[in-house]
Write a protein that holds these residues in place. Structure first.
Motif, PDB file in Angstrom:
ATOM      1  N   SER A   3       0.861  -1.184   0.000  1.00 15.01           N
ATOM      2  CA  SER A   3       0.000   0.000   0.000  1.00 15.01           C
ATOM      3  C   SER A   3       0.893   1.228   0.000  1.00 15.01           C
ATOM      4  N   ILE A   4       0.550   2.221  -0.837  1.00 12.98           N
ATOM      5  CA  ILE A   4       1.438   3.370  -1.019  1.00 12.98           C
ATOM      6  C   ILE A   4       0.658   4.674  -0.906  1.00 12.98           C
ATOM      7  N   LEU A   5       1.240   5.634  -0.188  1.00  9.16           N
ATOM      8  CA  LEU A   5       0.713   6.991  -0.095  1.00  9.16           C
ATOM      9  C   LEU A   5       1.869   7.947  -0.331  1.00  9.16           C
ATOM     10  N   LYS A 187      -8.060  -1.008  -8.048  1.00  6.68           N
ATOM     11  CA  LYS A 187      -7.136  -0.544  -9.080  1.00  6.68           C
ATOM     12  C   LYS A 187      -5.897   0.091  -8.454  1.00  6.68           C
ATOM     13  N   THR A 188      -4.840   0.182  -9.233  1.00  7.45           N
ATOM     14  CA  THR A 188      -3.596   0.806  -8.786  1.00  7.45           C
ATOM     15  C   THR A 188      -3.632   2.294  -9.106  1.00  7.45           C
ATOM     16  N   PRO A 189      -3.494   3.170  -8.107  1.00  6.56           N
ATOM     17  CA  PRO A 189      -3.487   4.609  -8.375  1.00  6.56           C
ATOM     18  C   PRO A 189      -2.153   5.062  -8.940  1.00  6.56           C
ATOM     19  N   MET A 190      -2.040   6.349  -9.242  1.00  2.33           N
ATOM     20  CA  MET A 190      -0.805   6.869  -9.816  1.00  2.33           C
ATOM     21  C   MET A 190       0.369   6.738  -8.853  1.00  2.33           C
ATOM     22  N   GLY A 192       1.043   4.164  -7.251  1.00  2.00           N
ATOM     23  CA  GLY A 192       1.497   2.780  -7.310  1.00  2.00           C
ATOM     24  C   GLY A 192       0.924   1.972  -6.161  1.00  2.00           C
ATOM     25  N   GLY A 193       1.138   0.678  -6.199  1.00  2.00           N
ATOM     26  CA  GLY A 193       0.682  -0.199  -5.141  1.00  2.00           C
ATOM     27  C   GLY A 193      -0.829  -0.244  -5.023  1.00  2.00           C
ATOM     28  N   SER A 247      -3.035   9.280  -4.680  1.00  2.00           N
ATOM     29  CA  SER A 247      -2.904   8.026  -3.943  1.00  2.00           C
ATOM     30  C   SER A 247      -4.213   7.252  -3.897  1.00  2.00           C
ATOM     31  N   GLY A 248      -5.330   7.885  -4.329  1.00  2.00           N
ATOM     32  CA  GLY A 248      -6.627   7.223  -4.352  1.00  2.00           C
ATOM     33  C   GLY A 248      -7.077   6.806  -5.734  1.00  2.00           C
ATOM     34  N   GLY A 249      -6.607   7.523  -6.747  1.00  2.00           N
ATOM     35  CA  GLY A 249      -6.896   7.138  -8.121  1.00  2.00           C
ATOM     36  C   GLY A 249      -7.864   8.058  -8.845  1.00  2.00           C
TER      37      GLY A 249
END
Length: 364
Positions: A3-5, A187-190, A192-193, A247-249
């Protein structure tokens, strides 16, 4: 999957903070390139020069020509390299800031963005939206890092036309709607992860603030005043929406915005004005409750955002034009494919026309 922020290294916001810009960014180097268009230079250059006046740092100003295009990015990059600056700073609106972020990436220099309006969520993101020289969306340039510093002077933001703050509200209102769709679709947001709960929480807080304080802030900025509501909405438009979308898409709302850019009819509209209509269209596409759709439409109307195709300037050959928008919105690689279900141009075409019909019910 991790998980990425992601976020800027530092976010600074307050009334009159541009007067202290050297204090905030001086540690990045001894020479700085500032880019801004002619109008923005007229209201900020003296303030910036005064902040640097009693320091040993040097500053160079270059006039931004108005479009975040590959050609303009290359031109500014050459200016930075020729002047051997140690950091680059963009002062202005979304396209100025997207340009300087791209320049910072290509020159590998520390990057500072100073939004003078709160009309988009561009300032905080590790993303530049690239357009052609004629203003047609071309591609997203995903950057390896966010800006080093984001500095927002809320008095300067409040001095700008209220329409710009409203456009930022329109852009930011898409944040939770799109992040929710991406989260549901896994889905993967910009960034990533996978999407963190923190990102969804920030996106939801963004929407909460806008519904609570958006109209109050809009009315305050019409009088060029900075109130607590203005501070809250500027933070929502700039920081919360920036982190939330990245981070959310992104999903249908922004893809539909990109579709609309193929029409000359809407080139006078601001980014957030087109996104606002795209958000309502996404809610229709998802078949969300009428209460949620109506709430979004009423919010748009309360701050002067378009809710019908006529308000967007599309009055002739409507079906033909909307089909072009629908096809462009569903192009390969578009964020509409982050929706939790398959979306076709037929679906988008129908949703746009339905959103227009619903919007007409509320336009007097």
């Amino acid at each position: 999957m991790a998980s990425i922020l992601i976020s800027p290294n530092k976010y600074i916001q307050g009334k009159g903070e541009l007067h202290h810009i050297h204090e905030h960014i001086g540690h990045l180097g001894k020479s700085f390139l500032f880019i801004a268009d002619e109008f923005v230079q007229g209201i900020t250059k003296n303030i910036i020069e005064n902040s640097f006046a009693k320091t040993d740092a040097s500053i160079v100003f270059e006039t931004f020509r108005g479009e975040c295009s590959k050609q303009e990015i290359e031109r500014i990059k050459k200016v930075a390299l020729e002047n051997k600056v140690e950091a680059v700073v963009g002062v202005g609106g979304g396209k100025t800031l997207d340009t300087i972020k791209a320049v910072g990436y290509y020159t590998q220099l520390p990057t500072v963005v100073v939004p003078t309006i709160a009309s988009t969520d561009a300032p905080c993101s590790a993303l530049s939206v690239i357009y052609t020289e004629d203003g047609v969306f071309e591609e997203y340039l995903i950057l390896p890092k966010n800006p080093d510093i984001v500095l927002v002077d809320t008095q300067i933001v409040a001095n700008a036309p209220a329409r710009l703050l409203a456009a930022g509200i329109g852009d930011a209102l898409a944040t939770y709607v799109e992040a929710r769709a991406c989260y549901e679709a896994n889905k993967t947001p910009m960034a990533g992860g996978s999407i963190t709960r923190a990102a969804i929480g920030l996106a939801e807080l963004c929407q909460k603030i806008l519904f609570e304080d958006g109209v109050k802030a809009y009315l305050a900025v019409q009088r060029k005043t900075v109130t607590k509501a203005v501070e809250n909405v500027v933070e929502a438009n700039t920081y919360l929406s920036g982190i939330g979308f990245e981070s959310g898409g992104l999903a249908a709302a922004h893809a539909i915005h990109n579709g609309f850019t193929v029409l000359e009819d809407v080139h006078s509209l601001l980014h957030g004005e087109k996104v606002a209509f795209g958000t309502v269209t996404q809610l229709v596409l998802e078949n969300r409750s009428m209460d949620e759709i109506e709430r979004m439409i009423r919010m748009n109307i309360s701050v002067g955002l378009p809710v019908t195709l006529e308000q967007m300037g599309i009055t002739e050959n409507v079906e033909e034009k909307i089909w072009k928008v629908a096809e462009a919105a569903c192009a390969e690689g578009e964020t509409i494919h982050n929706m939790p279900f398959k979306v076709t141009p037929d679906d988008v075409y129908a949703a746009i026309l339905a959103a227009d019909s619903i919007g007409k019910r509320y336009v007097k």
